[in-house]
Scaffold this active site. Structure first.
Site, mmCIF file in Angstrom:
data_model
loop_
_atom_site.group_PDB
_atom_site.id
_atom_site.type_symbol
_atom_site.label_atom_id
_atom_site.label_comp_id
_atom_site.label_asym_id
_atom_site.label_seq_id
_atom_site.Cartn_x
_atom_site.Cartn_y
_atom_site.Cartn_z
ATOM 1 N N ASP A 199 0.866 -1.190 0.000
ATOM 2 C CA ASP A 199 0.000 0.000 0.000
ATOM 3 C C ASP A 199 0.896 1.232 0.000
ATOM 4 O O ASP A 199 1.866 1.318 0.755
ATOM 5 C CB ASP A 199 -0.906 -0.014 1.239
ATOM 6 C CG ASP A 199 -2.037 1.004 1.129
ATOM 7 O OD1 ASP A 199 -1.741 2.211 0.943
ATOM 8 O OD2 ASP A 199 -3.210 0.609 1.231
ATOM 9 N N ILE A 200 0.577 2.176 -0.864
ATOM 10 C CA ILE A 200 1.419 3.365 -1.043
ATOM 11 C C ILE A 200 1.276 4.339 0.140
ATOM 12 O O ILE A 200 2.144 5.193 0.358
ATOM 13 C CB ILE A 200 1.080 4.052 -2.402
ATOM 14 C CG1 ILE A 200 2.249 4.872 -2.911
ATOM 15 C CG2 ILE A 200 -0.180 4.867 -2.342
ATOM 16 C CD1 ILE A 200 3.391 4.059 -3.422
ATOM 17 N N HIS B 253 -6.606 -5.686 2.920
ATOM 18 C CA HIS B 253 -5.454 -5.033 3.549
ATOM 19 C C HIS B 253 -4.825 -6.020 4.530
ATOM 20 O O HIS B 253 -5.523 -6.567 5.398
ATOM 21 C CB HIS B 253 -5.892 -3.805 4.363
ATOM 22 C CG HIS B 253 -6.427 -2.662 3.562
ATOM 23 N ND1 HIS B 253 -5.669 -1.549 3.255
ATOM 24 C CD2 HIS B 253 -7.651 -2.433 3.032
ATOM 25 C CE1 HIS B 253 -6.398 -0.693 2.565
ATOM 26 N NE2 HIS B 253 -7.612 -1.198 2.416
ATOM 27 N N HIS C 79 -10.152 -5.690 -2.547
ATOM 28 C CA HIS C 79 -8.798 -5.905 -2.018
ATOM 29 C C HIS C 79 -8.842 -6.149 -0.522
ATOM 30 O O HIS C 79 -9.720 -5.656 0.177
ATOM 31 C CB HIS C 79 -7.877 -4.720 -2.323
ATOM 32 C CG HIS C 79 -8.426 -3.379 -1.927
ATOM 33 N ND1 HIS C 79 -9.387 -2.729 -2.662
ATOM 34 C CD2 HIS C 79 -8.161 -2.587 -0.868
ATOM 35 C CE1 HIS C 79 -9.685 -1.581 -2.085
ATOM 36 N NE2 HIS C 79 -8.957 -1.471 -0.982
HETATM 37 P P1 AMP Z 1 -9.855 1.403 0.385
HETATM 38 O O1 AMP Z 1 -10.476 1.311 -0.993
HETATM 39 O O2 AMP Z 1 -10.653 2.312 1.292
HETATM 40 O O3 AMP Z 1 -9.639 0.048 1.005
HETATM 41 O O4 AMP Z 1 -8.434 2.089 0.239
HETATM 42 C C1 AMP Z 1 -7.639 1.882 -0.895
HETATM 43 C C2 AMP Z 1 -6.204 1.706 -0.493
HETATM 44 O O5 AMP Z 1 -5.434 1.619 -1.691
HETATM 45 C C3 AMP Z 1 -5.599 2.863 0.327
HETATM 46 O O6 AMP Z 1 -4.997 2.339 1.502
HETATM 47 C C4 AMP Z 1 -4.568 3.491 -0.625
HETATM 48 O O7 AMP Z 1 -3.420 3.969 0.052
HETATM 49 C C5 AMP Z 1 -4.232 2.330 -1.533
HETATM 50 N N1 AMP Z 1 -3.797 2.755 -2.866
HETATM 51 C C6 AMP Z 1 -4.450 3.569 -3.721
HETATM 52 N N2 AMP Z 1 -3.753 3.726 -4.855
HETATM 53 C C7 AMP Z 1 -2.621 2.974 -4.708
HETATM 54 C C8 AMP Z 1 -1.485 2.717 -5.540
HETATM 55 N N3 AMP Z 1 -1.362 3.269 -6.754
HETATM 56 N N4 AMP Z 1 -0.514 1.896 -5.071
HETATM 57 C C9 AMP Z 1 -0.618 1.345 -3.847
HETATM 58 N N5 AMP Z 1 -1.667 1.537 -3.014
HETATM 59 C C10 AMP Z 1 -2.658 2.348 -3.433
#
Ligand code: AMP
Length: 130
Positions: free
Chosen positions: A29-30, A95, A93
């Site tokens: 996660d970024i 986490h 996804h």
């Molecule tokens: P959520 O949809 O609420 O579970 O959150 C989406 C997650 O994806 C967040 O923790 C972001 O930091 C992560 N995220 C979004 N874009 C990217 C990316 N390009 N690379 C890695 N992680 C990402």
């Protein structure tokens, strides 16, 4: 339109890749809650995780387990917390978040900043344990 995660899976957007098989993909996660915070996504582009069929739901958890155990070996923590939020990116996804206490899995917490070199090193160490 393809989701940001589909673009990552296709290599159109860079990521810190941790693991991949024919159905699933894992990358850091970024905006991590902790060092080693990883996302596990199905290559099939579905929004809600419960839109996956039963077989895929079972398989994504088996894949995530493998990744989680590798994270645990490389990032100091009590265990790996699991969360499904999905409010930001419309591509299912999981986490995987290294945690030491319940408060570490609070998505309202400030995120940790790592340099690209640090992200690369974290991903490399996890990959080496898979
Ligand atoms: P959520 O949809 O609420 O579970 O959150 C989406 C997650 O994806 C967040 O923790 C972001 O930091 C992560 N995220 C979004 N874009 C990217 C990316 N390009 N690379 C890695 N992680 C990402």
């Amino acid at each position: 339109m393809a989701t940001v995660f589909s673009k990552i899976i296709k290599g159109e957007i860079p990521c810190y890749k941790v693991a991949e098989n024919d159905k699933f993909f894992a990358f850091l996660d970024i905006n991590p809650l902790s060092k080693g915070h990883t996302l596990v996504v199905p290559k099939q582009e579905v929004d809600y995780i419960y839109d996956l069929d039963d077989k895929s739901i079972a398989e994504i958890h088996v894949f995530a387990k493998k990744v989680a155990l590798a994270i645990e070996k490389t990032c100091e923590c009590n265990r790996i917390g699991i969360a499904v939020i999905g409010l930001e990116v419309p591509h299912a996804h999981i986490h995987l978040v290294p945690i030491n206490s319940i408060g570490d899995l609070n998505f309202a917490n400030p995120k940790i900043r790592f340099t690209p070199e640090e992200f690369n090193e974290i991903a490399k160490n996890i990959r080496a344990e898979i």
